[in-house]
Write an enzyme that holds these catalytic residues in place. Structure first.
Site, PDB file in Angstrom:
ATOM      1  N   CYS A 127       6.306  39.622  54.639  1.00 18.09           N
ATOM      2  CA  CYS A 127       6.207  38.142  55.378  1.00 18.09           C
ATOM      3  C   CYS A 127       7.612  37.398  55.198  1.00 18.09           C
ATOM      4  CB  CYS A 127       5.051  37.103  54.767  1.00 18.09           C
ATOM      5  SG  CYS A 127       4.936  35.719  55.713  1.00 18.09           S
ATOM      6  N   CYS A 128       8.173  37.250  54.061  1.00 18.01           N
ATOM      7  CA  CYS A 128       9.556  36.815  53.850  1.00 18.01           C
ATOM      8  C   CYS A 128      10.564  37.581  54.617  1.00 18.01           C
ATOM      9  CB  CYS A 128      10.003  36.522  52.185  1.00 18.01           C
ATOM     10  SG  CYS A 128       8.775  35.526  51.315  1.00 18.01           S
ATOM     11  N   CYS A 213       7.446  27.777  51.920  1.00 17.12           N
ATOM     12  CA  CYS A 213       6.327  27.838  52.779  1.00 17.12           C
ATOM     13  C   CYS A 213       5.004  27.197  52.389  1.00 17.12           C
ATOM     14  CB  CYS A 213       6.128  29.255  53.406  1.00 17.12           C
ATOM     15  SG  CYS A 213       7.499  29.979  54.392  1.00 17.12           S
ATOM     16  N   CYS A 216       2.567  29.657  50.192  1.00 20.03           N
ATOM     17  CA  CYS A 216       2.818  30.319  48.939  1.00 20.03           C
ATOM     18  C   CYS A 216       3.466  29.014  47.773  1.00 20.03           C
ATOM     19  CB  CYS A 216       4.010  31.310  49.392  1.00 20.03           C
ATOM     20  SG  CYS A 216       3.320  32.615  50.346  1.00 20.03           S
ATOM     21  N   CYS A 239      12.753  34.685  47.855  1.00 21.44           N
ATOM     22  CA  CYS A 239      12.258  35.139  48.966  1.00 21.44           C
ATOM     23  C   CYS A 239      13.127  36.449  49.796  1.00 21.44           C
ATOM     24  CB  CYS A 239      12.260  34.079  50.111  1.00 21.44           C
ATOM     25  SG  CYS A 239      14.282  33.504  50.199  1.00 21.44           S
TER      26      CYS A 239
END
Length: 253
Positions: A127-128, A213, A216, A239
């Site tokens: 996702c990062c 985000c 998280c 990240c």
């Protein structure tokens, strides 16, 4: 932005040339203030950009940058999963500080690769990479260096963080990374913000000393490490936007 031929060293001698430049700048500026470091960076590094998350401490560096070069490119990565407060804060700071060259970047394929916005639940690293690392690296392709807000006190891996260092991404030419606030303590950041009457991120007062985000990031309890709320109950604490020896860093802030 369409990739261009970057005005910085390439080829087999690039790393040695940039390393020598960084070493010289560190030696000359080792006792200088953040504004002096940033001024020297602007004068010596072709096509320099500042990358900001507009997070908990970002206003300090953004204020220094605005005093040195108000039209310095400022890259803001909108992961499309940020707190609404962060987006509002970004708009307010941009206007308040008179930032004239804000560049907002987003992942081009997030809707296809993560249509339901649930990738972070299965694979936070992926996702990062999708929402932050890949878009940032693409944006940095045309720059000879970039400015970060990293500081020595943030983690053990940064205890010897210099003002200038050379970054060696896997798929890009080496470039200089500038850390004007490397020597600042947490108290220095708080004092600078207070003395200059700069607005804090609204979530700081609600227990978020470090912001990422929304899915998280959680509040931090008194006595906890400031980054305890990032990827809580996980070994992950980075990240992936910073490179060490050609690899994405997995420790630090």
């Amino acid at each position: 932005m369409r990739p261009e031929t970057a005005p910085f060293p390439r080829g087999s001698d690039a790393l040695a040339e940039l390393s020598a430049q960084a070493h010289g700048l560190n030696a000359r500026l080792r006792h200088h203030a953040a504004a002096d470091v940033l001024q020297a960076a602007v004068e010596t590094i072709p096509k320099l950009a500042l990358v900001s998350s507009f997070g908990a401490e970002s206003v300090a560096l953004l204020h220094v940058a605005a005093m040195v070069k108000r039209d310095l490119p400022v890259i803001f990565i909108d992961t499309e999963m940020l707190f609404a407060e962060t987006l509002v804060y970004q708009q307010e700071l941009t206007e308040r500080l008179g930032l004239r060259n804000l560049q907002i970047i987003r992942a081009k394929d997030s809707a296809e690769r993560d249509p339901n916005g649930t990738l972070h639940q299965r694979d936070t690293d992926a996702c990062c990479a999708l929402r932050k690392t890949v878009p940032l690296n693409a944006a940095l392709q045309v720059y000879g260096g970039w400015i970060t807000g990293r500081k020595r006190f943030q983690s053990g891996t940064r205890a010897q963080l210099p003002f200038f260092e050379v970054e060696t991404p896997r798929d890009a030419a080496p470039r200089i990374k500038v850390n004007p606030l490397a020597h600042w303590a947490a108290s220095d950041v708080a004092q600078y913000i207070a003395e200059n009457r700069l607005p804090r991120h609204p979530l700081v007062a609600r227990g978020y000393p470090s912001l990422g985000c929304a899915p998280c990031t959680s509040p931090v309890k008194p006595g906890e490490d400031p980054r305890a709320g990032r990827w809580r109950q996980s070994e992950k604490n980075e990240c992936g936007i910073h490179f060490v020896d050609g690899k994405m860093a997995r420790t630090g802030a």
